[in-house]
Design an enzyme around this catalytic site. Structure first.
Site, short mmCIF file in Angstrom:
data_model
loop_
_atom_site.label_atom_id
_atom_site.label_comp_id
_atom_site.label_asym_id
_atom_site.label_seq_id
_atom_site.Cartn_x
_atom_site.Cartn_y
_atom_site.Cartn_z
N LYS A 64 15.32 -20.57 -19.05
CA LYS A 64 14.08 -21.35 -18.98
C LYS A 64 13.26 -21.14 -17.72
CE LYS A 64 16.59 -24.58 -21.64
NZ LYS A 64 17.70 -23.59 -21.55
N SER A 120 -8.53 -14.85 8.77
CA SER A 120 -7.39 -14.63 9.65
C SER A 120 -7.40 -15.69 10.73
CB SER A 120 -7.49 -13.24 10.27
OG SER A 120 -6.76 -13.19 11.48
N GLU A 149 -4.21 -9.40 -3.52
CA GLU A 149 -2.88 -8.97 -3.06
C GLU A 149 -1.78 -9.80 -3.73
OE1 GLU A 149 -3.89 -7.32 1.36
OE2 GLU A 149 -4.14 -9.44 1.00
N HIS A 171 -6.39 10.80 -8.61
CA HIS A 171 -5.58 11.00 -7.39
C HIS A 171 -6.20 10.31 -6.18
CE1 HIS A 171 -3.76 14.35 -9.73
NE2 HIS A 171 -5.02 14.59 -10.07
N GLN A 208 21.26 -21.25 -20.74
CA GLN A 208 20.57 -22.33 -20.04
C GLN A 208 19.63 -21.77 -18.97
OE1 GLN A 208 22.29 -26.26 -19.28
NE2 GLN A 208 22.48 -25.64 -17.14
N LYS A 249 -12.38 -11.29 10.06
CA LYS A 249 -11.68 -10.90 8.84
C LYS A 249 -12.07 -11.71 7.61
CE LYS A 249 -7.87 -8.64 9.04
NZ LYS A 249 -7.54 -7.65 8.08
N ASN A 291 -10.31 -11.56 3.93
CA ASN A 291 -9.19 -10.84 3.29
C ASN A 291 -9.11 -11.07 1.79
OD1 ASN A 291 -8.31 -9.74 5.71
ND2 ASN A 291 -7.03 -11.51 6.19
#
Ligand code: ARG
Length: 473
Positions: free
Chosen positions: A335, A287, A300, A166, A332, A293, A295
């Protein structure tokens, strides 16, 4: 004298113009043509056509000399088009492109190649050949990622960190154990990809448009020439079956679903709050506005691609649903989702592998987090149970002590023995001891993780070898 206007038939710009009084409208072409994407089946179409030329020669439709000329011309088309831009606007599909390229090399003989064959059994064959490669390629990426995770598991077999249920701190686990959880998922994914490969391992060529081929072709020989285990058993099914492709999409989608969980875990582990791992700089992004930053874009995107894959698989099944036998033009559209999935996997998996290989662990922070009462309360209850207290009662004793500790803003250790808990019981407040106790098969004890990692390494290596063998065959 009046000038005679000769009525000439419209130019035949496609493979089926005979019965038409008008040339194809530009709007029809734009909507109907598939060469803009099915060019990706070029190699398979040529391989299939070479095999078909052999079948026609064995059936007496082509002479030995004609087969040789056709096969040589087809090979040269493949060689000449490698790495070159194709005239994507000038042909209906890859099959008509190959036929017209063949005609420009061998003249009218090219027209014989389509004897007893249809684009329906042709495209079904091309797609199966293509998918066999795609499934093996995905399996080899899975094997490589599994090997990387196994190596990390071996190294970190005794590194405790918080385990969660949890997303609440639950019990300590080792980082190696976490790695191997994903390795198990990847092994099941590989099984499913290999099954998709096996499901597609039947050759439709010789099924004709839907009813079978009027030419007495040796379908066993055609199948063998193309590396398939056997010919398909029913022509109606063969030209409309795309189960193998659905299997591939599902196997890939479930794999991406697993990897989205791995990605999510790592996003959390690398968050400023958890700080258990540091992503490699070369696999992170910055960023444009916030200079501090770093990231986790790769992770993601993996998570995002899992979402898209679910859509692709759902869309693919919807395409097949309710289609009347046998071939329908809806097919068709089978694909592009397959092409996209292969492209996604072949970009996502190596990126993820590089990211995992370059992870830096903040072991002190992991151990400190794993030393919290939240994670070790169960270990104390286990210690009470080990000296004969019924577990339900032990749970209650520790629970009450935890409540007391929270009220007094202290840890269990700071509170010390009391309330039914001895000093010896409190020795269980040690993450290494907690993980070491989970010795049974499947548990997180370092010794167990080392053995599991050794077994997984063998499986991952065997998988990589198997893919290598199938690919070479
Ligand atoms: N481009 C077609 C496809 O991808 C080839 C088969 C065409 N067959 C037909 N009967 N129109 O499905």
């Amino acid at each position: 004298m009046k000038r005679q206007t000769k009525k000439t038939p419209p130019a035949r710009t496609n493979m089926w113009g005979g019965r038409f009084a008008a040339a194809a409208d530009a709007r029809l072409k734009r909507f109907n043509d598939s060469f803009s994407f099915d060019w990706r089946l070029l190699e398979e179409d040529i391989t299939g056509s070479i095999a078909w030329a052999g079948a026609l020669r064995r059936a007496g439709v082509l002479s030995q000399n004609e087969e040789t000329r056709v096969a040589r011309a087809l090979r040269s088309i493949l060689a000449e088009t490698q790495g070159k831009p194709l005239p994507l606007d000038d042909h209906e599909d890859v099959h008509s492109f190959v036929e017209s390229a063949l005609a420009s090399k061998v003249g009218p003989l090219a027209k014989k190649l389509h004897t007893g064959r249809s684009r329906n059994d042709q495209v079904a064959t091309d797609l199966r050949l293509w998918l066999a490669d795609a499934a093996l390629e995905a399996t080899s990426h899975v094997a490589a990622l599994a090997q990387t995770l196994v190596a990390l598991a071996k190294r970190e077999a005794a590194t405790p960190m918080p385990g969660y249920t949890h997303l609440k701190q639950a019990e300590p686990v080792t980082f190696g154990h976490w790695c191997l959880a994903y390795v198990e998922m990847l092994f099941r994914d590989a099984d499913r990809l290999v099954a998709a490969f096996a499901r597609g391992d039947e050759c439709p060529l010789g099924s004709g448009a839907l009813a079978g081929s009027p030419v007495q072709v040796d379908r066993e020989a055609v199948a063998a020439a193309l590396g398939f285990s056997r010919p398909t058993a029913n022509s109606l099914d063969a030209v409309s079956d795309r189960d193998f492709a659905a299997d591939y999409l599902y196997a890939s989608t479930l794999m991406l679903t697993h990897l989205s969980r791995l990605a999510e875990d790592l996003i959390f582990f690398s968050s400023d709050e958890a700080g258990y791992v540091e992503l490699p700089d070369a696999m992170s992004t910055g960023s444009s506005r916030m200079p501090q930053k770093k990231n986790p874009d790769v992770l993601e995107l993996v998570r995002g691609h899992a979402a898209r894959a679910i859509g692709e698989t759902t869309g693919f099944l919807a395409l097949l649903k309710g289609l009347p036998l046998a071939y329908d033009k809806d097919l068709q559209l089978d694909k592009e989702p397959l092409f996209r999935m292969r492209d996604t996997l072949s970009a996502a998996l190596p990126a993820l592998e590089a990211l995992v290989a370059g992870l830096q662990l903040n072991r002190d922070r992991m151990r400190a987090a794993a030393s919290s009462d939240l994670l070790l309360a169960t270990a104390v209850a286990d210690a009470l149970a080990a000296r004969g207290v019924a577990f339900r009662e032990a749970h209650d004793i520790v629970g009450r002590r935890i409540a007391e500790a929270i009220a007094k803003k202290k840890t269990l250790k700071e509170l010390g023995p009391g309330g039914g808990i001895t000093a010896a019981d409190l020795a269980a407040l040690d993450p290494s001891r907690s993980v070491a106790a989970k010795k049974a098969i499947g548990g997180t004890a370092p010794a167990r993780v080392r053995r599991a990692a050794a077994a997984a390494a063998k499986r991952a290596d065997a998988l990589a070898r198997r893919v290598g063998k199938e690919t070479r065959e």
